[in-house]
Design a protein around this motif. Structure first.
Motif, mmCIF file in Angstrom:
data_model
loop_
_atom_site.group_PDB
_atom_site.id
_atom_site.type_symbol
_atom_site.label_atom_id
_atom_site.label_comp_id
_atom_site.label_asym_id
_atom_site.label_seq_id
_atom_site.Cartn_x
_atom_site.Cartn_y
_atom_site.Cartn_z
ATOM 1 N N GLN A 1 -33.173 42.421 89.127
ATOM 2 C CA GLN A 1 -32.683 42.262 87.756
ATOM 3 C C GLN A 1 -33.513 41.214 87.017
ATOM 4 N N ASN A 2 -33.323 41.195 85.699
ATOM 5 C CA ASN A 2 -34.027 40.215 84.843
ATOM 6 C C ASN A 2 -35.501 40.074 85.222
ATOM 7 N N PHE A 3 -36.102 41.180 85.355
ATOM 8 C CA PHE A 3 -37.490 41.203 85.828
ATOM 9 C C PHE A 3 -38.436 40.912 84.664
ATOM 10 N N PHE A 4 -39.038 39.734 84.662
ATOM 11 C CA PHE A 4 -39.922 39.352 83.554
ATOM 12 C C PHE A 4 -41.239 38.755 84.038
ATOM 13 N N PRO A 5 -42.312 39.446 83.887
ATOM 14 C CA PRO A 5 -43.608 38.796 84.089
ATOM 15 C C PRO A 5 -44.036 38.103 82.793
ATOM 16 N N THR A 6 -44.433 36.860 82.878
ATOM 17 C CA THR A 6 -44.924 36.172 81.669
ATOM 18 C C THR A 6 -46.331 35.644 81.906
ATOM 19 N N LEU A 7 -47.085 35.703 80.861
ATOM 20 C CA LEU A 7 -48.485 35.294 80.945
ATOM 21 C C LEU A 7 -48.601 33.781 80.848
ATOM 22 N N GLN A 8 -49.404 33.184 81.699
ATOM 23 C CA GLN A 8 -49.649 31.739 81.638
ATOM 24 C C GLN A 8 -51.094 31.524 81.200
ATOM 25 N N TRP A 9 -51.276 31.373 79.938
ATOM 26 C CA TRP A 9 -52.650 31.278 79.424
ATOM 27 C C TRP A 9 -52.552 30.597 78.078
ATOM 28 N N SER A 10 -53.140 29.427 77.971
ATOM 29 C CA SER A 10 -52.923 28.608 76.783
ATOM 30 C C SER A 10 -53.576 29.229 75.548
ATOM 31 N N GLU A 11 -53.064 28.817 74.397
ATOM 32 C CA GLU A 11 -53.611 29.301 73.131
ATOM 33 C C GLU A 11 -55.118 29.065 73.070
ATOM 34 N N GLU A 12 -55.491 27.872 73.499
ATOM 35 C CA GLU A 12 -56.905 27.517 73.320
ATOM 36 C C GLU A 12 -57.797 28.332 74.262
ATOM 37 N N ASN A 13 -57.228 28.686 75.419
ATOM 38 C CA ASN A 13 -57.967 29.586 76.302
ATOM 39 C C ASN A 13 -58.005 30.999 75.744
ATOM 40 N N ASN A 14 -56.902 31.379 75.120
ATOM 41 C CA ASN A 14 -56.781 32.741 74.628
ATOM 42 C C ASN A 14 -57.803 33.055 73.537
ATOM 43 N N VAL A 15 -58.330 32.017 72.934
ATOM 44 C CA VAL A 15 -59.373 32.227 71.936
ATOM 45 C C VAL A 15 -60.657 32.723 72.630
ATOM 46 N N THR B 1 -58.769 30.513 85.051
ATOM 47 C CA THR B 1 -58.341 31.876 85.354
ATOM 48 C C THR B 1 -56.894 32.034 84.899
ATOM 49 N N PRO B 2 -56.609 33.072 84.136
ATOM 50 C CA PRO B 2 -55.229 33.244 83.685
ATOM 51 C C PRO B 2 -54.314 33.656 84.845
ATOM 52 N N SER B 3 -53.044 33.342 84.715
ATOM 53 C CA SER B 3 -52.118 33.764 85.759
ATOM 54 C C SER B 3 -50.840 34.278 85.106
ATOM 55 N N ILE B 4 -50.014 34.924 85.912
ATOM 56 C CA ILE B 4 -48.713 35.338 85.399
ATOM 57 C C ILE B 4 -47.625 34.778 86.298
ATOM 58 N N ALA B 5 -46.494 34.541 85.681
ATOM 59 C CA ALA B 5 -45.321 34.121 86.437
ATOM 60 C C ALA B 5 -44.354 35.293 86.413
ATOM 61 N N VAL B 6 -43.991 35.773 87.579
ATOM 62 C CA VAL B 6 -43.063 36.899 87.653
ATOM 63 C C VAL B 6 -41.706 36.346 88.088
ATOM 64 N N SER B 7 -40.736 36.469 87.211
ATOM 65 C CA SER B 7 -39.415 35.977 87.594
ATOM 66 C C SER B 7 -38.445 37.144 87.664
ATOM 67 N N PHE B 8 -37.538 37.088 88.640
ATOM 68 C CA PHE B 8 -36.535 38.139 88.757
ATOM 69 C C PHE B 8 -35.369 37.637 89.603
ATOM 70 N N VAL B 9 -34.305 38.404 89.573
ATOM 71 C CA VAL B 9 -33.133 38.042 90.359
ATOM 72 C C VAL B 9 -32.889 39.162 91.354
ATOM 73 N N CYS B 10 -32.795 38.765 92.634
ATOM 74 C CA CYS B 10 -32.537 39.775 93.656
ATOM 75 C C CYS B 10 -31.312 39.340 94.437
ATOM 76 N N ASN B 11 -30.329 40.210 94.503
ATOM 77 C CA ASN B 11 -29.061 39.859 95.154
ATOM 78 C C ASN B 11 -28.556 38.496 94.678
ATOM 79 N N LYS B 12 -28.595 38.345 93.392
ATOM 80 C CA LYS B 12 -28.101 37.140 92.715
ATOM 81 C C LYS B 12 -28.936 35.885 93.003
ATOM 82 N N VAL B 13 -30.012 36.031 93.715
ATOM 83 C CA VAL B 13 -30.859 34.849 93.940
ATOM 84 C C VAL B 13 -32.085 34.950 93.025
#
Lengths: 157, 965
Positions: free
Chosen positions: B776-790, B824-836
């Protein structure tokens, strides 16, 4: 862009080669051998185009001579056939009904004419009149020199 | 001897006649050697050699060279001729240099001055001679020496037209060797405006140049679109007398028309200016209309030139892919060509239709010609035309016509040329799988394939049929029955035995009820083939037999007899021996419970894209139609550079199509939710040397390369364990590869596939839920600063917030390299599995080396550039470091190739060293990079040097690659 043009006889003898990309001599020889064998094995009514490595081969036979060009994927096959034809027309006009022997004995002229038609693998001048004019101008320069030389020899200059 | 024009060289003509009169090869060589000795002595001894004689001898050498002999002298004499005041001598000097030059680089320095003089001459004939020579050599030195002079000649008002033409193409040639030669700024508009030049020859030459410039910098040259359309419009509406000598067999300026149409294929249809777009469409319509007019001449030249323009116009229509009306008209036109008398036209029409079949607007229209295309496949006399027909059938196939097309291809396969069989087999297999609604049909097709063309059925094909049968309950009984019947043929192909063995071992029980296919009959049937098979197939059959013991305890004795046979138990083949003895022991010792567990039915394979497709793509890079109707238009502007495409496909040969296939969830996959897909790298690459297989898991392998994990169920587990050990989330691994598993734990597996072209990259992330509960609540988010994104701009498509149990979803990420960057850009993948709640951070494989385009060059230009870039410390970076693993040059090579540069072999004097060249594409610039890696086996050290025009890039590349060893 055209990568190279080869002229060879029905017996598989290479008569002219023009390379628009730099290859070591060894590779050139290998490519030439391979293509001559492939094309000579084809029957008359077959398609004039074939795929070869990542290139397209366009060829046409005029009397005893095969004209063979290698072009890139984005190039136009039919128009390449007409480049060959235009070149044949130019040779024909210049030598007066050209034959294989003309090209053997005057290979340097065949090169000069080709250099006016194509440069760096691209068509430079498609007007027959203009190419012949350029070649005539070259010949004129030579003849002037020849006359000058002759005059100098007999002490008139 | 024919008459010679100009001032003939009698001596040359005599020599040529002599050669022609030689009766044998030996005589010819003798005559040539005599001549070479003569020329050599003339060049050495006689100081008074005049220009004419020099010219004559140089010409003879040239002739000898053209006969195929090596020439190692005479270069200096040719160079001397360049400065002759006689044109004919000068010209021969130039010819010699053009034909023989790339063998001798020292020569180039000597001739630059002569070329400079001629370039500055008032006589246009001399200038052109110099330009032709520069273009013929086209080296880096030439670009450096004349890079500023030639653009000036091109746009100057006082340059004559003939010189302008040569200058444009000469510049193009130099631009191809060194991209930085073209000045920007005001030059851009001056170059573009050559499209308006009065002289058609100048426009023709300039269009080629502009086409190349546009490919490098489409934005800057955008202005050429409207000019090109106007020019084209004037040509297509011109009558054939208007253009005088530029009319070719009644076709107005075909060369220029084709070049303009090609130029326009670099852009998407001009949307912002409806006027231009309208005019372009009018041009295209006019060209299509003219195709319907009666020919103005019966000559083939007329039809060729006219159709050359037509085909190019159709290419543009297909490229624009926006005008349904034009696409359908194009299709009808090509349809007419399919039955034309000219083989050439039929060939081209089939080829062009292949592209039309991929457009949603014309796909249906193409299908109308199915009958004719099938006939072409069967009846054409020329195999290359038949091949095109096969390609087209493949491209036009969809759900509605798949059965018919596949059947026709199968029929044809019986008599097809050997040269195209293998590819046809792949195509049939792909189509049958892709459009199967009824899997019994699919099984029939593949078994037919094996029957008809067994020798051409590659491993991928028969692996695939097994995967599909295993995954689909409804077809298993049918498959068992059909292979059983097929095996009864007196001569059946070994591939049939393999498939039969595997399927009966798994599902033989489903047909065992019938007396005609009782367990013993099945066993005897298979075993009757055993002695004719290769060891690999025998090994597979032994596994089938042990499975039979589990399925049919009643034939245990007969099976054990086979294991006990000398030929197996003491087989010379270690694998067979081992299998026979271990299976025998297993059948004796293990209880039926243990047997049942160990030999349980294979679990379903995860659904994934067919690996066959990847094989086909590899066979024909760039030539396999996507077979999916394009759903999104390519972004403006498009880069058509074919060479790049080919490079790309070959460097990351893993299929890229996967990105366009919709993600599918895995049906009842239980806990096997591992993306088998990504095992590919481990199986097919070098045998993983770090996971030395323990004795226990080796037992069950025929060969780690073959996916014959038939043996026992726990093989899968071992593999998974190996993957985990190997993969342990090392992002540094992904510097040198584009596809694989990024992360894996008990809950989730994250795989990646990526493709890069120029400065653009596309990543597909695959998230597979390995648990039996939804995430549940499966969200990958990008970790890459504005200044890098340029510098590296990244866009990530959103995904559904719930990842179902056992399911797999895909997320697309687009990246564009704008400027050089180091992080190097990275992503944070957050989710809930069996309420954890869980959170995972992973780095994305988006290091700067991904934007490399490999560059071929010869040793000479490599070292010249290498030297050049080494002049200042700012441009190079060097690291000397100890090898962390045993030195393996083959593995190092794989890594280096994966790094994205062109590996230049045979250049470095030390064969152990690696030298590479490549260009990093960024939106703002391109950075050329050279690299050299010197392994020192004795010291177990590496020295890595990177040189590029930018220090930050050199340092980053050096850091990235050094971590890999």
């Amino acid at each position: 862009m055209m990568q190279f043009m080869l002229l060879f006889s029905r017996q598989g003898k290479l008569r002219l080669q023009k390379w628009y990309v730099a290859h070591p001599d060894k590779l050139k020889k290998k490519i030439t051998r391979e293509l001559i064998t492939t094309i000579l094995a084809r029957k008359p009514k077959m398609c004039s185009f074939l795929e070869w490595r990542d290139l397209k081969i366009v060829y046409k036979r005029y009397a005893s001579l095969y004209f063979c060009c290698a072009i890139e994927q984005c190039d136009n096959e039919l128009l390449t056939l007409e480049i060959i034809h235009r070149y044949v027309e130019l040779l024909d006009k210049y030598f007066g009904s050209v034959c294989e022997l003309d090209i053997i004995f005057n290979f340097e002229k065949a090169y000069f004419i080709l250099d006016e038609l194509m440069l760096g693998g691209e068509v430079q001048e498609t007007s027959k009149k203009n190419v012949l004019k350029a070649i005539a101008a070259q010949d004129l320069l030579q003849e002037d020199e020849a006359v000058e030389g002759a005059l100098r020899d007999i002490g008139l200059l | 001897m024919p008459a010679v024009r100009g001032d003939g060289m009698r001596g040359l003509a005599v020599f040529i006649s002599d050669i022609r009169n030689c009766k044998s090869k030996e005589a010819e060589i003798k005559r040539i050697n005599k001549e070479l000795a003569n020329i050599r002595s003339k060049f050495k001894g006689d100081k008074t050699l005049d220009g004419y004689q020099k010219k004559k001898y140089v010409c003879k050498l040239l002739f000898i060279f053209l006969l195929g002999h090596d020439i190692d002298f005479g270069h200096m004499e040719a160079v001397n001729l360049l400065s002759s005041n006689k044109y004919s001598e000068k010209q021969i000097g130039y010819l010699f240099i053009s034909v023989l030059v790339n063998t001798n680089s020292e020569l180039i320095k000597l001739i630059i001055q002569s070329i400079k003089n001629d370039l500055g001459s008032r006589n246009p004939i001399h200038v052109n001679l110099a330009l032709q020579c520069i273009a013929n050599i086209g080296s880096r030195e030439m670009a450096e020496a004349f890079g500023s002079e030639i653009p000036r000649l091109l746009v100057s008002g006082d340059t004559m037209d003939v010189v302008k033409q040569s200058a444009a193409l000469c510049l193009l040639r130099l631009f191809r060797t060194s991209q930085d030669i073209i000045p920007g700024g005001e030059w851009t508009s001056r170059i573009i405006h050559l499209l308006n030049d009065q002289h058609m020859g100048v426009v023709t030459a300039a269009t080629s140049l502009i086409d190349a410039l546009v490919k490098k910098n489409p934005e800057e040259y955008k202005g050429c679109v409207s000019l090109a359309v106007s020019r084209l419009s004037r040509i297509v509406t011109a009558s054939y007398t208007d253009l005088q000598d530029y009319t070719y067999y009644f076709v107005p300026a075909p060369w220029l028309s084709v070049k303009l149409l090609r130029l326009l294929q670099n852009y998407t249809p001009p949307a912002e200016d409806p006027g231009v777009r309208g005019r372009l469409n009018e041009c295209l319509e006019t060209i299509l209309n003219k195709a319907q007019e009666p020919p103005k001449s019966k000559k083939v030249q007329h039809s060729n030139a006219k159709n050359a323009v037509l085909f190019e116009a159709i290419s543009l229509i297909i490229h624009n892919d926006s005008e349904a009306n034009l696409l359908v008209r194009a299709c009808n036109q090509l349809g007419q060509f399919l039955s034309n008398r000219e083989t050439n036209l039929r060939y081209l029409a089939l080829e062009s239709m292949c592209h039309l079949a991929t457009s949603e607007f014309s796909h249906e229209a193409v299908k109308k010609h199915q009958e004719v295309v099938i006939l072409s496949m069967k009846m054409e006399k020329d195999v290359s035309v038949r091949q095109q027909a096969v390609d087209l059938l493949y491209a036009m196939c969809d759900k509605s016509n798949a059965e018919e097309i596949v059947q026709e291809m199968l029929n044809y396969l019986e008599t097809a040329d050997y040269s195209i069989r293998e590819e046809m087999v792949l195509k049939v297999a792909i189509l049958a799988e892709k459009y199967a609604t009824d899997y019994t049909w699919y099984v029939d097709v593949i078994l037919n394939l094996i029957r008809i063309a067994g020798d051409y059925v590659s491993e991928e094909v028969w692996y695939r049929v097994i995967q599909i049968v295993i995954n689909r309950d409804e077809v298993q009984g049918y498959a068992a029955k059909t292979v059983f019947e097929a095996l009864q043929a007196p001569a059946c192909h070994e591939n049939m035995v393999k498939v039969g063995g595997y399927i009966l071992g798994e599902f033989g029980n489903l047909i065992a009820g019938d007396q005609r296919s009782s367990p013993l009959v099945q066993f005897q049937l298979l075993h009757s083939k055993y002695h004719l098979c290769s060891p690999m197939t025998r090994a597979l059959l032994l596994s089938t037999y042990i499975k039979f013991i589990n399925l049919f305890p009643e034939i245990r004795t007969q099976v054990q007899e086979v294991f006990k046979q000398h030929s197996n138990l003491r087989s010379a083949d270690a694998e067979l021996q081992q299998r026979a003895s271990e299976y025998l022991q297993l059948s004796i010792i293990a209880s039926s419970d243990v047997l049942a567990t160990v030999l349980e039915e294979m679990p379903a394979f995860p659904e994934r894209e067919s690996s066959i497709l990847a094989v086909l793509k590899k066979k024909k890079p760039g030539r396999v139609p996507e077979n999916e109707i394009k759903d999104n238009k390519s972004p403006t502007p498009v880069n058509n550079n074919h060479a790049n495409e080919v490079n790309n496909t070959s460097s990351n040969s893993a299929d890229l199509l996967g990105l366009s296939t919709p993600p599918t969830s895995i049906p009842n996959s239980g806990n096997t939710g591992v993306l088998l897909d990504v095992f590919g790298d481990i199986y097919s690459g070098k045998p993983a040397n770090n996971s030395t297989s323990s004795a226990s898991n080796r037992n069950w392998f025929v060969d780690p390369k073959n996916r014959d994990n038939l043996g026992v169920n726990n093989t899968g587990e071992t593999i998974r364990k190996r993957i985990r050990e190997k993969n342990h989330y090392e992002d540094s691994l992904f510097v040198c590869k584009n596809n694989g598993v990024l992360f894996e734990n008990d809950l989730i597996q994250i795989g990646v596939k990526s493709e890069f072209r120029q400065n653009l990259g596309r990543l597909g992330l695959f998230y597979g839920n390995k648990t039996s509960a939804a995430l549940q609540n499966f969200f990958p988010t990008l970790q890459w600063s504005e200044e890098n994104n340029v510098k590296l701009s990244i866009q990530m498509k959103p995904v559904e917030p719930v990842l179902e149990a056992g399911a797999q979803i895909q997320q697309m990420i687009n990246a564009e390299c704008v400027d050089d960057y180091t992080d190097t850009p990275s992503i944070a993948v957050s989710f809930v599995c069996n309420k954890v709640p869980h959170k995972i951070n992973i780095k994305l494989p988006l290091t700067i080396n991904k934007f490399f385009e490999p560059t071929e060059m010869n040793g000479e230009s490599f070292f010249a550039r290498w030297k050049n870039l080494g002049n200042t410390n700012q441009q190079r970076s060097q690291k000397i470091f100890k090898a962390t693993a045993p030195m393996d040059l083959q593995a190092a090579k794989t890594k280096i190739v994966g790094f994205g540069m062109q590996l230049l072999e045979g250049i470095d004097p030390n064969p152990d060293n690696f030298v590479c060249a490549g260009i990093i594409h960024m939106r703002s610039q391109q950075v050329g990079c050279l690299l050299r890696l010197e392994p020192n086996k004795n010291a177990q050290m590496y020295r890595l040097t990177v040189r590029s025009s930018k220090e930050s890039v050199s340092v980053e590349l050096c850091d990235l690659l050094a971590d890999q060893f």
